[in-house]
Design a protein around this motif. Structure first.
Motif, PDB file in Angstrom:
ATOM      1  N   GLU A  90      -3.910  -0.693  -9.646  1.00 57.82           N
ATOM      2  CA  GLU A  90      -3.644   0.591  -8.797  1.00 57.82           C
ATOM      3  C   GLU A  90      -5.093   1.201  -8.657  1.00 57.82           C
ATOM      4  O   GLU A  90      -4.868   2.098  -7.685  1.00 57.82           O
ATOM      5  N   ILE A  91      -6.269   0.862  -8.964  1.00 57.91           N
ATOM      6  CA  ILE A  91      -7.514   1.251  -8.359  1.00 57.91           C
ATOM      7  C   ILE A  91      -8.303   0.348  -7.877  1.00 57.91           C
ATOM      8  O   ILE A  91      -9.416   0.394  -7.913  1.00 57.91           O
ATOM      9  N   ASP A  92      -7.636  -0.748  -7.304  1.00 64.30           N
ATOM     10  CA  ASP A  92      -8.491  -1.602  -6.368  1.00 64.30           C
ATOM     11  C   ASP A  92      -7.889  -1.261  -4.996  1.00 64.30           C
ATOM     12  O   ASP A  92      -6.646  -1.476  -4.690  1.00 64.30           O
ATOM     13  N   ALA A  93      -8.801  -0.940  -4.095  1.00 66.12           N
ATOM     14  CA  ALA A  93      -8.572  -0.575  -2.815  1.00 66.12           C
ATOM     15  C   ALA A  93      -7.729  -1.591  -1.923  1.00 66.12           C
ATOM     16  O   ALA A  93      -6.837  -1.243  -1.162  1.00 66.12           O
ATOM     17  N   LYS A  94      -8.195  -2.836  -2.127  1.00 65.97           N
ATOM     18  CA  LYS A  94      -7.695  -3.723  -1.213  1.00 65.97           C
ATOM     19  C   LYS A  94      -6.209  -3.788  -1.732  1.00 65.97           C
ATOM     20  O   LYS A  94      -5.145  -4.087  -0.765  1.00 65.97           O
ATOM     21  N   LEU A  95      -5.865  -3.905  -3.089  1.00 67.46           N
ATOM     22  CA  LEU A  95      -4.312  -4.103  -3.371  1.00 67.46           C
ATOM     23  C   LEU A  95      -3.518  -2.914  -3.129  1.00 67.46           C
ATOM     24  O   LEU A  95      -2.397  -3.094  -2.921  1.00 67.46           O
ATOM     25  N   VAL A  96      -4.100  -1.657  -3.141  1.00 72.30           N
ATOM     26  CA  VAL A  96      -3.248  -0.375  -2.964  1.00 72.30           C
ATOM     27  C   VAL A  96      -2.967  -0.534  -1.601  1.00 72.30           C
ATOM     28  O   VAL A  96      -1.905  -0.100  -1.068  1.00 72.30           O
ATOM     29  N   ALA A  97      -4.326  -0.814  -0.372  1.00 71.66           N
ATOM     30  CA  ALA A  97      -3.778  -0.783   0.803  1.00 71.66           C
ATOM     31  C   ALA A  97      -2.581  -1.788   1.168  1.00 71.66           C
ATOM     32  O   ALA A  97      -1.948  -1.543   2.013  1.00 71.66           O
ATOM     33  N   GLN A  98      -2.886  -3.005   0.519  1.00 75.86           N
ATOM     34  CA  GLN A  98      -1.896  -4.099   0.704  1.00 75.86           C
ATOM     35  C   GLN A  98      -0.486  -3.592   0.272  1.00 75.86           C
ATOM     36  O   GLN A  98       0.483  -4.217   1.008  1.00 75.86           O
ATOM     37  N   GLY A  99      -0.373  -2.974  -0.908  1.00 77.91           N
ATOM     38  CA  GLY A  99       0.949  -2.525  -1.492  1.00 77.91           C
ATOM     39  C   GLY A  99       1.818  -1.357  -0.253  1.00 77.91           C
ATOM     40  O   GLY A  99       2.796  -1.574  -0.351  1.00 77.91           O
ATOM     41  N   ILE A 100       0.820  -0.570   0.071  1.00 77.69           N
ATOM     42  CA  ILE A 100       1.426   0.372   0.969  1.00 77.69           C
ATOM     43  C   ILE A 100       1.899  -0.561   2.321  1.00 77.69           C
ATOM     44  O   ILE A 100       3.128  -0.122   2.757  1.00 77.69           O
ATOM     45  N   ALA A 101       1.065  -1.403   2.808  1.00 80.44           N
ATOM     46  CA  ALA A 101       1.512  -2.037   3.952  1.00 80.44           C
ATOM     47  C   ALA A 101       2.978  -2.870   3.766  1.00 80.44           C
ATOM     48  O   ALA A 101       3.798  -2.805   4.572  1.00 80.44           O
ATOM     49  N   ASP A 102       2.926  -3.541   2.509  1.00 84.10           N
ATOM     50  CA  ASP A 102       4.334  -4.166   2.169  1.00 84.10           C
ATOM     51  C   ASP A 102       5.403  -3.361   2.033  1.00 84.10           C
ATOM     52  O   ASP A 102       6.375  -3.617   2.443  1.00 84.10           O
ATOM     53  N   GLN A 103       5.313  -2.073   1.787  1.00 80.10           N
ATOM     54  CA  GLN A 103       6.215  -1.021   1.519  1.00 80.10           C
ATOM     55  C   GLN A 103       6.745  -0.420   2.994  1.00 80.10           C
ATOM     56  O   GLN A 103       7.954  -0.420   2.998  1.00 80.10           O
ATOM     57  N   LEU A 104       5.577  -0.452   3.900  1.00 81.54           N
ATOM     58  CA  LEU A 104       6.070  -0.017   5.376  1.00 81.54           C
ATOM     59  C   LEU A 104       6.840  -1.201   5.931  1.00 81.54           C
ATOM     60  O   LEU A 104       7.753  -0.894   6.916  1.00 81.54           O
ATOM     61  N   VAL A 105       6.393  -2.397   5.757  1.00 76.32           N
ATOM     62  CA  VAL A 105       7.310  -3.402   6.148  1.00 76.32           C
ATOM     63  C   VAL A 105       8.565  -3.458   5.766  1.00 76.32           C
ATOM     64  O   VAL A 105       9.572  -3.633   6.388  1.00 76.32           O
TER      65      VAL A 105
END
Length: 231
Positions: A110-125
């Protein structure tokens, strides 16, 4: 116009270092750089379920040591380490050097920038509302110890005709403070309406020592028990 500087490039040799650590002269440099890019792309593309944050490549002598930082290391390792050996053999075909793999577990994705950004991207998809996805990520990061977080989404948000940029920020994100430990990453969401870009900055406190390896050392200390030895 503002001249934006990448927070990672700005802090190189101050409190963080490169993800590829080796030295080469002349023609060797281009070949090894191409190899690094191919290895990274192969690992990320073949293991999308492992939640990979970064791949660090070191080349001492005739060895190629690859450290994979992932939130779900079990996906990479497989039953009794069978999958990790298959991966090592595939990577060995991509380089002339002997390949050794280290798997490092990320305890707080939850505090790793790459994983947070990728998690949001997956949700938007998956057509989750972008505001909800961003707010949830911000709250999770602050709850798990981040001192500040900023998330920006740009593109045809919500399927709108005109592309726009929306952002949320909570806490402090001091981008001009070089001693600040700011984690930064970008991700892309391939939606039906077009690409939506996500940027994420996470402030994790200040590193007072002038040490290029400081950030890596902090990451390793946070998950010492999660390191799998080189194979």
């Amino acid at each position: 116009m503002g001249h934006k500087s990448n927070p990672i490039g700005l802090r190189l040799q101050i409190n963080r270092t490169w993800d590829s650590r080796w030295y080469a002269e002349g023609r060797d440099y281009a070949g090894l750089l191409k190899e690094d890019l191919e290895i990274r792309k192969f690992i990320v593309d073949t293991l999308p379920q492992a939640a990979i944050s970064k791949v660090v490549i070191e080349r001492p002598a005739k060895l190629c040591r690859i450290s994979i930082y992932a939130a779900r290391p079990g996906v990479i390792i497989g039953k009794k380490g069978a999958d990790i050996e298959k991966l090592r053999l595939k990577l060995a075909k991509m380089t002339d050097s002997e390949v050794k793999l280290n798997i490092v577990e990320i305890r707080k994705p939850e505090i790793d920038a790459k994983l947070v950004a990728q998690g949001i991207a997956d949700q938007l998809v998956r057509r989750v509302a972008f505001r909800r996805a961003m707010k949830r990520a911000v709250q999770s990061a602050l709850r798990l110890g981040a001192e500040g977080i900023k998330i920006t989404c740009g593109g045809r948000l919500g399927g709108a005709e005109i592309a726009r940029v929306e952002w949320y920020r909570e806490g402090r994100v001091p981008l001009h403070t070089l001693r600040a430990n700011v984690d930064y990453a970008e991700a892309e969401a391939l939606t039906a309406y077009g690409i939506i870009g996500i940027k994420c900055w996470i402030f994790k406190g200040e590193i007072m020592a002038h040490d290029p390896m400081a950030q890596d050392r902090l990451m390793m200390e946070a998950q010492t028990s999660g390191v799998r030895p080189a194979r």
